[in-house]
Design a protein around this motif. Structure first.
Motif, mmCIF file in Angstrom:
data_model
loop_
_atom_site.group_PDB
_atom_site.id
_atom_site.type_symbol
_atom_site.label_atom_id
_atom_site.label_comp_id
_atom_site.label_asym_id
_atom_site.label_seq_id
_atom_site.Cartn_x
_atom_site.Cartn_y
_atom_site.Cartn_z
ATOM 1 N N ALA A 118 0.828 -1.201 0.000
ATOM 2 C CA ALA A 118 0.000 0.000 0.000
ATOM 3 C C ALA A 118 0.867 1.258 0.000
ATOM 4 C CB ALA A 118 -0.923 -0.005 1.216
ATOM 5 N N TRP A 119 2.065 1.159 0.597
ATOM 6 C CA TRP A 119 2.981 2.298 0.664
ATOM 7 C C TRP A 119 4.373 1.846 0.262
ATOM 8 C CZ3 TRP A 119 1.051 7.049 1.412
ATOM 9 C CH2 TRP A 119 -0.242 7.134 1.941
ATOM 10 N N MET A 120 5.104 2.751 -0.375
ATOM 11 C CA MET A 120 6.415 2.407 -0.896
ATOM 12 C C MET A 120 7.403 3.521 -0.580
ATOM 13 S SD MET A 120 7.164 1.247 -4.809
ATOM 14 C CE MET A 120 8.743 0.629 -5.356
ATOM 15 N N LEU A 121 8.627 3.124 -0.227
ATOM 16 C CA LEU A 121 9.703 4.089 -0.010
ATOM 17 C C LEU A 121 10.529 4.214 -1.279
ATOM 18 C CD1 LEU A 121 10.970 3.118 3.567
ATOM 19 C CD2 LEU A 121 9.770 5.220 2.933
ATOM 20 N N LEU A 122 10.739 5.450 -1.714
ATOM 21 C CA LEU A 122 11.581 5.735 -2.874
ATOM 22 C C LEU A 122 12.769 6.573 -2.428
ATOM 23 C CD1 LEU A 122 8.884 6.720 -5.543
ATOM 24 C CD2 LEU A 122 9.850 4.455 -5.096
ATOM 25 N N ARG A 123 13.885 6.377 -3.107
ATOM 26 C CA ARG A 123 15.090 7.151 -2.817
ATOM 27 C C ARG A 123 15.444 8.009 -4.035
ATOM 28 N NH1 ARG A 123 19.528 5.998 0.422
ATOM 29 N NH2 ARG A 123 18.762 3.864 0.703
ATOM 30 N N LEU A 124 15.625 9.306 -3.820
ATOM 31 C CA LEU A 124 16.144 10.178 -4.855
ATOM 32 C C LEU A 124 17.608 10.479 -4.534
ATOM 33 C CD1 LEU A 124 15.371 11.905 -7.428
ATOM 34 C CD2 LEU A 124 15.371 13.856 -5.864
ATOM 35 N N GLU A 125 18.509 9.943 -5.354
ATOM 36 C CA GLU A 125 19.925 10.281 -5.230
ATOM 37 C C GLU A 125 20.124 11.622 -5.928
ATOM 38 O OE1 GLU A 125 24.328 8.692 -6.653
ATOM 39 O OE2 GLU A 125 22.573 7.375 -6.832
ATOM 40 N N VAL A 126 20.371 12.656 -5.149
ATOM 41 C CA VAL A 126 20.346 14.026 -5.665
ATOM 42 C C VAL A 126 21.629 14.345 -6.413
ATOM 43 C CG1 VAL A 126 20.106 16.453 -5.046
ATOM 44 C CG2 VAL A 126 18.845 14.710 -3.761
ATOM 45 N N GLY A 127 21.462 14.901 -7.623
ATOM 46 C CA GLY A 127 22.610 15.328 -8.416
ATOM 47 C C GLY A 127 22.736 16.824 -8.534
ATOM 48 N N GLU A 128 21.581 17.534 -8.611
ATOM 49 C CA GLU A 128 21.576 18.991 -8.765
ATOM 50 C C GLU A 128 20.464 19.582 -7.907
ATOM 51 O OE1 GLU A 128 21.073 20.050 -12.820
ATOM 52 O OE2 GLU A 128 22.941 19.113 -13.500
ATOM 53 N N ILE A 129 20.734 20.748 -7.324
ATOM 54 C CA ILE A 129 19.733 21.460 -6.517
ATOM 55 C C ILE A 129 19.783 22.930 -6.885
ATOM 56 C CG2 ILE A 129 18.916 21.999 -4.194
ATOM 57 C CD1 ILE A 129 20.646 19.666 -3.175
ATOM 58 N N SER A 130 18.626 23.513 -7.142
ATOM 59 C CA SER A 130 18.526 24.958 -7.322
ATOM 60 C C SER A 130 17.442 25.496 -6.406
ATOM 61 C CB SER A 130 18.215 25.322 -8.785
ATOM 62 O OG SER A 130 16.991 24.740 -9.193
ATOM 63 N N VAL A 131 17.683 26.677 -5.838
ATOM 64 C CA VAL A 131 16.765 27.281 -4.875
ATOM 65 C C VAL A 131 16.567 28.749 -5.227
ATOM 66 C CG1 VAL A 131 16.427 27.910 -2.452
ATOM 67 C CG2 VAL A 131 17.445 25.706 -3.020
ATOM 68 N N ALA A 132 15.336 29.209 -5.158
ATOM 69 C CA ALA A 132 15.017 30.632 -5.283
ATOM 70 C C ALA A 132 14.079 30.981 -4.138
ATOM 71 C CB ALA A 132 14.354 30.929 -6.631
ATOM 72 N N LEU A 134 13.357 34.119 -0.593
ATOM 73 C CA LEU A 134 13.334 35.529 -0.214
ATOM 74 C C LEU A 134 14.722 36.151 -0.183
ATOM 75 C CD1 LEU A 134 10.801 35.239 2.756
ATOM 76 C CD2 LEU A 134 10.321 36.089 0.451
ATOM 77 N N TRP A 135 15.751 35.322 -0.131
ATOM 78 C CA TRP A 135 17.120 35.823 0.007
ATOM 79 C C TRP A 135 17.874 35.842 -1.316
ATOM 80 C CZ3 TRP A 135 14.391 32.844 3.292
ATOM 81 C CH2 TRP A 135 14.195 33.344 4.587
ATOM 82 N N GLY A 136 17.270 35.303 -2.370
ATOM 83 C CA GLY A 136 17.925 35.273 -3.669
ATOM 84 C C GLY A 136 17.777 33.908 -4.325
ATOM 85 N N ALA A 137 18.583 33.664 -5.359
ATOM 86 C CA ALA A 137 18.524 32.409 -6.104
ATOM 87 C C ALA A 137 19.934 31.890 -6.318
ATOM 88 C CB ALA A 137 17.823 32.620 -7.446
ATOM 89 N N GLY A 138 20.051 30.581 -6.416
ATOM 90 C CA GLY A 138 21.366 30.001 -6.642
ATOM 91 C C GLY A 138 21.333 28.494 -6.598
ATOM 92 N N ARG A 139 22.507 27.905 -6.764
ATOM 93 C CA ARG A 139 22.680 26.461 -6.726
ATOM 94 C C ARG A 139 23.148 26.022 -5.340
ATOM 95 N NH1 ARG A 139 21.026 23.601 -11.450
ATOM 96 N NH2 ARG A 139 21.240 25.037 -13.210
ATOM 97 N N VAL A 140 22.773 24.815 -4.976
ATOM 98 C CA VAL A 140 23.207 24.224 -3.711
ATOM 99 C C VAL A 140 23.894 22.905 -4.032
ATOM 100 C CG1 VAL A 140 22.469 23.310 -1.481
ATOM 101 C CG2 VAL A 140 21.296 25.291 -2.465
ATOM 102 N N ASP A 141 25.074 22.684 -3.487
ATOM 103 C CA ASP A 141 25.766 21.413 -3.678
ATOM 104 C C ASP A 141 25.053 20.312 -2.897
ATOM 105 O OD1 ASP A 141 27.739 22.482 -5.275
ATOM 106 O OD2 ASP A 141 29.071 22.927 -3.588
ATOM 107 N N PRO A 142 24.920 19.114 -3.485
ATOM 108 C CA PRO A 142 24.319 18.001 -2.737
ATOM 109 C C PRO A 142 25.021 17.746 -1.406
ATOM 110 C CG PRO A 142 24.462 17.438 -5.059
ATOM 111 C CD PRO A 142 25.196 18.747 -4.886
ATOM 112 N N GLU A 143 26.331 18.007 -1.347
ATOM 113 C CA GLU A 143 27.057 17.829 -0.092
ATOM 114 C C GLU A 143 26.564 18.788 0.984
ATOM 115 O OE1 GLU A 143 28.442 18.193 -3.040
ATOM 116 O OE2 GLU A 143 29.246 16.180 -3.410
ATOM 117 N N GLU A 144 26.159 19.997 0.564
ATOM 118 C CA GLU A 144 25.616 20.965 1.521
ATOM 119 C C GLU A 144 24.283 20.485 2.075
ATOM 120 O OE1 GLU A 144 26.451 25.366 0.595
ATOM 121 O OE2 GLU A 144 26.405 24.424 -1.389
#
Length: 241
Positions: A118-132, A134-144
């Motif tokens: 009925a329920w399943m766990l999925l894993r997203l191995e993150v390669g790229e992150i972008s955030v926009a 109130l403080w601005g926009a930019g990229r975030v490293d997966p390590e961060e």
């Protein structure tokens, strides 16, 4: 959530999500959801996917979207010994133990008539992150992302902002005295965001008129609700002088 060829893998939000110490995102989704089916049947056990997250202010305020995040990576089902580890991590942060079969369930753990969970766990191995936000926009490293710690106010922010907006509008209005040279007459303050470092307030003058945000920093980072109460008292006291 979207696959590489831009076909939608599910319009609803997962029941819960969390981040592992390695920075992977674990999602709890219905076993019959499009995301679960696509991940289970993906070739090479690897499905390129994107998660899009929108942060909306929990109070009524012009321009309520506070930020957006986009996480791209590879989606796989959580299987084997990994499932018990990820299920324990998820249940420790969200009340979903019953859905994961970690307590006596009130309903079967298999979806009726399908033989699938009925329920399943999925894993997203993150390669790229972008955030926009109130403080601005930019990229975030997966390590961060892996190294980041949850803000201690996250679980309380919505309730506290709503409380400030409905019960203490007079206290919020007093913050106009900390705006320096800005003209405070006719301003309506609405609490917009709260974290361990301070309070962000949106000031408006009415429909169709420009609004602006002001950030009020606490004397020191707060670690819990008791510390927040002290910080808010200090902030309002400073505004009253």
């Amino acid at each position: 959530m979207w696959t590489r060829d831009q076909q939608e893998c599910g319009t609803g939000a997962p029941a819960a999500r969390t981040v592992t110490p390695d920075g992977d995102v674990i999602l709890l989704v219905p076993g019959e959801s499009a995301a679960a089916r696509a991940a289970a049947h993906a070739q090479d056990d690897d499905l390129p996917a994107v998660i899009e997250i929108t942060d909306v202010a929990p109070v009524s305020v012009p321009h309520r979207i506070r930020g957006r995040a986009r996480l791209a990576g590879w989606l796989t089902p959580v299987r084997g010994d990994d499932r018990a580890v990820c299920a324990a991590l998820m249940a420790g942060r969200h009340p979903v133990g019953e859905l994961l079969g970690m307590s006596e369930p009130s309903e079967p753990l298999d979806a009726p008539g399908t033989g699938r969970p009925a329920w399943m766990l999925l894993r997203l191995e993150v390669g790229e992150i972008s955030v926009a936000d109130l403080w601005g926009a930019g990229r975030v490293d997966p390590e961060e992302l892996a190294a980041a710690e949850p803000d201690p106010m996250t679980a309380h922010e919505a309730e506290l902002l709503q409380h400030l907006a409905t019960v203490h509008p007079d206290r919020l209005a007093g913050l106009c005295g900390l705006l320096g040279s800005r003209e405070a007459a006719g301003l309506t303050p609405v609490p917009l965001a709260l974290d361990r470092l301070g309070l962000r307030v949106r000031f408006t003058r009415g429909p169709g008129q420009a609004a602006f945000d002001a950030r009020f920093d606490f004397p020191e980072p707060v670690a819990d609700v008791c510390g927040l109460r002290r910080a808010m008292r200090s902030l309002f006291a400073a505004a009253a002088h």
